[in-house]
Scaffold this motif. Sequence first.
Motif: not given
Length: 464
Positions: A344-346, A349-370
Motif C-alpha cells: 500500500y505504501l508503494c 500495485l499491478e494486479f491482473e493486467g491493471r495498475t492501481y495508484p497507492m499511497a506513494g511513500v516509496f518510489p517502487v511498485r509491486t507486481q502480483f505474480c501467479p
Amino acid sequence: MPNSTFPRLVLAGLSGGTGKTILSLGLTRALSRSGRSVVPFKKGPDYIDAAWLGLAAGRACSNLDPYFLDRDTLRSLFAHRAAQGDIAVVEGNRGLFDGMDEQGSCSTAELARQLSAPVILAIDCTKMTRTVAAIVAGCAAFEEDFHLAGVILNRTAGERHRSILRRSIETHTDIPVLGALPKLGENPIPERHMGLVPDQEFGSEGYETGQKALDALACVAEEWTDLDAIVRIAEQAADFGSIPAPLWPNPKSRRARIGYVLDAALWFYYQENLEALEHAGAELVPLSLLSDTPWPELDGLYLGGGFPETMAEPLAANESIRNHVRKLSEKGMPIYAECGGFMYLCEALEFEGRTYPMAGVFPVRTQFCPRPQGLGYTRAEAVLDSVFYARGDVISGHEFHYSLCVAEVPGDLSFSLKMLRGKGMLDGHDGLIMRNTFAGYNHIHALAVPQWAENFVSACTARR
C-alpha cells in the motif's frame, strides 16, 4: 496462576492438503456448540487459518511456533491462554514430523512434545485401504516422547471403504479410530492463492456466511466423529508441569495512540503483536483504508499484511486516505508496514493486467505474480539504525507473498535489513526506510522480537 491439568489436543496431518484445517474448524465449532469454551491455537506463521479458528471458537486464536518462540515463552503463552477455557485445540501445519531440517526441528510433533499434548492425526484415505495401518503404526513409533492418541480418517469413499480402513488399523495397531469422514461434495469454505478465503471477503455478508459455513462443518464433525472420545483424550493429557510466568506482568500506562488498519484489505496481525503494543503503553485505534471517514489524531501507524491486491480498486479510489497516509509519513510519524502494508505504501500495485495508484511513500511498485515470490521462515540483520531496530539486531520472521518489488532506481533506496534467510524485497534486502517509515515483506511475531513494541511506542511517545 493457571491450573496445569487443562484439557488440550493437537490436530495434525500427514501433509498439507489432507483436510486437517477443515477438520479442525469443524471440531472446534462442534465442541463450542456443545457448550464448551474452546481456546484455539494455530501452529506456525498463519493468519488465515487462525482467523477462521477464532471465528469457529468465538475468541481470538494465538499462533504457536518453536521457530519464533523459545520453550518457556511458548509454554507461557499457551498455558495462560488455555487456562481461560475448557479445552484447547491446536491445529498443526504441514506434515506431522515436517520441520526445518531432517531432524524435524520446529515440527508439529515437536510442538506437541513441548505442550505435553496428545495428537490426533487426520489421514486422507483417498485410494488407500490396509496401507493406512502401516502409516499409523509408523507415525506412532517414529519419535520418542510422542503421544499419538487417535486418528480420524478423511475423504473415505463409502461404508465398505470405512470398514476396511477401521478394521486394518484396529487389527495392526492399538491406536483408536475417532472418526471417518466422507468426501465432501463441496468445500463450504473456498480456497485461493494463499489458502482459505477470509471471512472478510466471504460474500456480501461475510460474518454471517462464515458462521453458516462453520456450522455446516460442525454438523459433519458431529455426525462422523466421536466427540466424546476426543474430549476424553484431551482431558487425559499428561500434566503440563511447571508454568512460566505471564509474558507481560506489568503493563505500562498509556503514553501513545497508534492506529492500525483493520479492514478487508489489511488484517494480518498476530494477537500478541497488538497486545505487546498495548502492554508497552499504546492505545490502539482500528482504522480503515477503504472508508473515507476522517482518522483521529495519531502518534503512530501500523499497517499489517492482507490482500491489498483483491481490494486494489477501492484502495486506489480512496484518494483522500492515500494522500493522508503519505503526508503522515512525510511529517515523520512512526509507521510500520508488513507485506500488504508495504504494498500500500508503494507508488502503484499491478494486479491482473491493471495498475492501481497507492499511497506513494516509496518510489517502487509491486507486481502480483501467479506463483509465490517469497515463502518461509526468515532471519534478518538490521544494517541501519531506525526507530524500530538498532543496527546489529537480528530479527526472526516469515514471508509469504505473491508480489515482487520493482524499483526503477534501486540505488536510491535505503534498506534497513539484510536477509540472512529468506528472499526479502531486492537483492537479499528488506525493510525500506523513509524518514520514520519502515516497510518490508517480512512479518514478525512480537514475542520473537521483544524490542519491537517498546521501540515503536517509545518513538511515538517521543514524537508526541
